[in-house]
Design a protein around this motif. Structure first.
Motif: not given
Length: 465
Positions: A210-223
């Motif tokens: 859950v942590n890695l999936t959610i972190i990957t999503l919001f970092i990618s969207g934030g980039l």
């Protein structure tokens, strides 16, 4: 005969209305049009969420709370005055999900997709709107960029939905797991922070998947889409644009600093880390050190964190994500430009540069204008909230946190959101709206016309410091 005259009258009235609308569109600048469309979408969402059908108990939540939720969803913020998972019905939650997706992708991007499907031509006016909405530096290739944006978003969300469905199916069952996975994937990639769990993602504080999936999503969207497309096209560090390099280096540095500081500080806090194992502490620090950059999710209680950690999170929220992304704040690229300008000033002046590229003076001045106007706005909103919520003697950090979170479209809260008064809700609604549009976009939208001075003044000096 009278019937024919009636039809003629109605037809002429419709023509007049259409002519008036076209005249207004032609006289409006792209920022003004963007502001009006955003405003209209928020009210459409508010009306739908105020329907009894949108509430789980069949009773309307009221127009103000519906307006607050719709604004938070369209502005991909995440601040909520009612619990999303328990108060809203499935219909209401789906409306929120749609509003998040529209707000994150941008209505112009979705409009381009619809126009292409219908075989419509994308004119110059539409291209200027896309350029403004995506923060692009050029009006070339914007239609292709819009297509890339939609494909990137759907690809990330689909893959994350699949991963989270598999992870949650044991606890929720396949049907509910799929629904929860889709909702949280859309919310995370668009940096919205809406969750169907009352305590956000706290139940999964030590869950690696859950942590890695959610972190990957919001970092990618934030980039930002521009950076992701640049990475996909060039696949070489040397070939990347200056914007992409600044965003990647700046974001990576802040993520690392955020993780280290939260981990070190909260290890002293029995209210947050005392009951967590070492691995859970690492995951909690990693998540909470990166989330304030605009995601809005939390795995530990923000209100229980140390005051130092909370103030550090305020700084991270204020900086925010990247231009052209789904996050808010003054943007990491703005922050890096000002840091570079400060360093160069300490060195004695000269060209401001990065990665063997000169940064234009106009860019530095624009960055300064964004930071100063944003800082003034946040402080002004904090003062207004202190008055409206009766917090005149203590707990000012709660108010500053709330104002920064609303402006930066982060969505984290120390607990003040659910206790807001009616004036407080209105102030936060306005703050979320202004924060999503950006201070400069809002200023350009409200400006009547650009004034160019015809007078050249003699240069003089002012003492600084």
């Amino acid at each position: 005969m009278a019937k024919k005259n009636k039809h003629v009258t109605i037809g002429s009235s419709l023509n007049k209305i259409e002519s008036t609308v076209n005249k207004l569109k032609n006289n409006m600048s792209p920022p003004q049009l963007i502001m009006i469309i955003f405003f209209a979408l928020i009210w459409i969402g508010a009306i739908l969420l105020a329907l009894p059908l949108s509430a789980s108990d069949g009773k309307s939540i009221g127009l103000l709370d519906a307006l607050f939720t719709a604004t938070s969803a369209i502005c991909v913020n995440g601040l909520v005055v009612v619990d999303t998972g328990s108060v809203f019905s499935t219909f209401g939650q789906v409306i929120i999900m749609i509003l998040i997706q529209v707000g994150g992708l941008g209505f112009m991007t979705l409009g381009v997709m619809v126009a292409i499907i219908l075989g419509k031509r994308i004119g110059l006016k539409q291209r200027l709107l896309i350029q403004q909405a995506t923060n692009s530096t050029s009006a070339q290739g914007l239609v292709k960029l819009s297509l890339y944006i939609v494909l990137i978003a759907f690809a990330f969300e689909a893959l994350a939905t699949l991963v989270l469905t598999v992870r949650w199916q044991g606890d929720l069952g396949w049907g509910q797991a799929l629904y929860y996975a889709l909702f949280h994937s859309i919310s995370a990639f668009n940096n919205a922070g809406f969750s169907l769990w009352t305590d956000s993602l706290s139940p999964f504080v030590g869950d690696p998947v859950v942590n890695l999936t959610i972190i990957t999503l919001f970092i990618s969207g934030g980039l930002g889409y521009i950076v992701i497309v640049d990475l996909f096209r060039k696949r070489s560090w040397k070939k990347l644009s200056l914007h992409s390099k600044i965003v990647i280096i700046g974001s990576s540095s802040l993520y690392l600093i955020g993780f280290i500081i939260i981990f070190l500080l909260e290890n002293w806090n029995p209210s947050t880390f005392a009951d967590l194992s070492y691995s859970e502490r690492v995951w909690a620090a990693l998540f909470q050190g990166t989330a304030p950059r605009s995601s809005g999710f939390n795995t530990i209680d923000i209100g229980s964190m140390l005051a130092t950690s909370q103030f550090f999170i305020i700084i991270l929220m204020f900086i925010g994500a990247s231009s052209g992304g789904t996050g808010g704040g003054i943007k990491i690229n703005t922050f890096v430009v000002l840091v570079l300008a400060t360093i160069q000033t300490f060195r004695g002046g000269g060209q401001i540069h990065a990665f063997e590229r000169k940064i234009a003076e106009e860019t530095v001045m624009r960055a300064l204008a964004v930071v100063m106007s944003s800082l003034a706005f946040v402080l002004g909103i904090s003062i207004l909230l202190s008055i409206s919520e009766g917090i005149l003697e203590k707990h000012f950090l709660d108010v500053l946190f709330e104002a920064t979170s609303a402006f930066s479209t982060t969505g984290l809260s120390m607990g003040l959101t659910s206790e807001l008064s009616i004036p407080g809700k209105i102030i936060v609604i306005f703050t979320m709206f202004a924060g999503r549009l950006g201070p400069l976009t809002l200023a350009f939208a409200l400006a009547q016309k650009k004034r160019t001075s015809k007078i050249g003044y003699a240069e003089d000096h002012v003492l600084i410091g």
